[in-house]
Design an enzyme around this catalytic site. Structure first.
Site, PDB file in Angstrom:
ATOM      1  N   SER A  50     -36.563 -72.576  20.847  1.00  0.00           N
ATOM      2  CA  SER A  50     -36.007 -73.342  19.725  1.00  0.00           C
ATOM      3  C   SER A  50     -34.543 -72.931  19.539  1.00  0.00           C
ATOM      4  CB  SER A  50     -36.789 -73.031  18.446  1.00  0.00           C
ATOM      5  OG  SER A  50     -36.579 -71.659  18.102  1.00  0.00           O
ATOM      6  N   ASP A  83     -36.677 -76.695  22.737  1.00  0.00           N
ATOM      7  CA  ASP A  83     -37.575 -77.236  21.705  1.00  0.00           C
ATOM      8  C   ASP A  83     -36.725 -77.752  20.538  1.00  0.00           C
ATOM      9  OD1 ASP A  83     -40.015 -77.755  20.450  1.00  0.00           O
ATOM     10  OD2 ASP A  83     -40.194 -75.721  19.617  1.00  0.00           O
ATOM     11  N   GLU A 142     -38.738 -87.863  20.050  1.00  0.00           N
ATOM     12  CA  GLU A 142     -39.764 -87.859  18.989  1.00  0.00           C
ATOM     13  C   GLU A 142     -39.593 -89.104  18.137  1.00  0.00           C
ATOM     14  OE1 GLU A 142     -40.708 -84.272  16.841  1.00  0.00           O
ATOM     15  OE2 GLU A 142     -40.900 -85.350  14.943  1.00  0.00           O
ATOM     16  N   GLY A 199     -46.299 -74.385  11.841  1.00  0.00           N
ATOM     17  CA  GLY A 199     -46.666 -73.243  11.016  1.00  0.00           C
ATOM     18  C   GLY A 199     -48.165 -73.105  10.827  1.00  0.00           C
ATOM     19  N   SER A 235     -51.039 -75.527  17.075  1.00  0.00           N
ATOM     20  CA  SER A 235     -51.772 -74.261  16.987  1.00  0.00           C
ATOM     21  C   SER A 235     -53.107 -74.501  16.304  1.00  0.00           C
ATOM     22  CB  SER A 235     -50.959 -73.221  16.190  1.00  0.00           C
ATOM     23  OG  SER A 235     -50.001 -72.633  17.040  1.00  0.00           O
ATOM     24  N   THR A 278     -47.299 -70.897  16.567  1.00  0.00           N
ATOM     25  CA  THR A 278     -47.933 -70.103  15.501  1.00  0.00           C
ATOM     26  C   THR A 278     -49.074 -69.224  16.017  1.00  0.00           C
ATOM     27  OG1 THR A 278     -47.320 -71.731  13.847  1.00  0.00           O
ATOM     28  CG2 THR A 278     -49.193 -70.320  13.309  1.00  0.00           C
TER      29      THR A 278
END
Ligand code: G3H
Ligand code: 13P
Ligand code: ZN
Length: 359
Positions: A50, A83, A142, A199, A235, A278
């Site tokens: 990221s 990312d 995206e 998250g 995640s 995460t």
């Protein structure tokens, strides 16, 4: 040395019907853990950084760690991916540092917090795809904004994500608009908004169709069967890791992530890249807390990092096995960027050719 583009890797995954976890990396131990798991499972890897990772470790340090991974594990194809790139500068500087794939996330404007309109997203993503493809580098776009269908909120607390309340329409990718978007931008892979968020705190109950919209994946896959889809915020936040985290002094309220079985439904419907950060953080954090709790006299950082690395390695291995990535590395012959660039130039990698007309 085996650096591979996202496009070549996901084309292989599509041909053989598997998915590839994309693990976020920020430090040496994460790179080592993921590579050890990949080598043990014979799995190709996507290592993604990221903007936060790049500023945490520094571009040169990150790039050299990936180079070290390539030298250490020459048989494992490695895709190095940016990312959530927020603008052209982020994506192009990643390419300068050896990334073979970039995400241009034009769902948000360059502040990475404010939802962008469709025209902005198309224009900036098409621009990055044109430039990246000239040097053979792959591009993920995206459409739709990541966030929770349960609360209607985006999430910006971990540095990237829409701030504040979002409409239901913003939170779900429109499948017909996705066809237009892919035609206009020529992205190699598309991140889809379908109710997941980044998250640990994704869902307040085990997700069902009302809060995890797998039907969006199916609808896009029906319209563009050859397009590679990406699930962000994937995640699983395993219950046992939550319990262990709290057992060793942590304070994590009960939460639910994306169940592995839902990811497998996605993989059956065109999902080829599954973003996981995460779970990796949690696996390492549990191991660090365990040492801190059980060995209060310990102060050698290596004694903390060794079990944390092992915990991450085991988690990555499980994902490689679950998604069918295991056993695939030795079947891939990575093509150089120049060969990919030639294919883009002749139009043979154009996703439009593989788009089926909307129903
Ligand atoms: O985009 C979300 C990833 O989990 C990366 O998080 O920006 O804190 O590195 P980060
Ligand atoms: P998680 O927070 O669910 O691991 O998602 C990571 C991600 O989507 C990175 O882009
Ligand atoms: Zn993401």
């Amino acid at each position: 040395m085996a650096r591979i583009t996202l496009r070549q890797l996901l084309d292989h995954a599509a041909e053989r019907g598997y998915g590839v976890p994309a693990f976020n990396v920020n430090n040496m131990e994460q790179v080592i853990a993921i590579m050890e798991a990949a080598a043990a499972a014979d799995a190709p890897v996507i290592l993604q950084a990221s903007r936060g990772a790049r500023s945490y470790a520094g571009d040169v340090m990150l790039a050299k760690m990936i180079e070290a991974a390539e030298i250490t594990y020459p048989a494992i194809p490695i895709c190095l991916h940016q990312d959530h790139g927020n603008d052209e500068g982020t994506c192009l500087s990643a390419i300068q540092h050896g990334y073979t794939s970039v995400m241009m996330d034009g769902s948000l404007i360059a502040d990475a917090k404010t939802p962008a309109d469709y025209d902005y997203n198309v224009a900036i993503t098409a621009r990055v795809a044109d430039l990246a493809h000239r040097v053979g580098v792959s591009v993920e776009g995206e459409l739709g904004v990541l966030g929770s269908l349960e609360t209607g909120m985006g999430e910006a607390e971990d540095g990237h994500g829409a701030e504040g309340a979002l409409s239901h329409d913003q939170l779900l990718t429109d499948p017909d608009q996705a066809v237009e978007f892919v035609k206009a931008t020529k992205v190699d892979a598309l991140a889809v908004a379908m109710g997941t968020s980044h998250g640990a705190y994704k869902f307040s109950r085990k997700p069902d169709g009302a809060i995890l919209a797998m039907h969006v994946i199916r609808a896009i896959n029906e319209r563009m069967p050859a397009l590679h889809l990406v699930m962000h915020g994937s995640s699983s936040v395993p219950q046992e890791l939550q319990e262990a985290f709290n057992r060793y002094g942590g304070a994590m309220p009960q939460t639910w992530g994306v169940p592995i079985e839902e990811i497998l439904v996605g993989i059956r419907h065109g999902v080829r890249k599954v973003n996981i950060d995460t779970d990796c953080r949690l696996a390492m954090a549990v191991a660090l807390r365990k040492v801190a709790t059980e060995k209060p006299a310990e102060f050698d950082p290596r004694q903390f990092m060794k079990p944390a690395t092992a915990a991450l390695r085991d988690l990555c291995r499980q994902r490689f096995e679950a998604f069918g990535t295991a056993g695939q590395a030795s079947r891939i012959r990575p093509q150089p960027l120049a060969a990919m660039a030639r294919q883009y130039a002749t139009g043979s990698l154009d996703p439009v050719f593989s788009v089926r007309a909307a129903a």
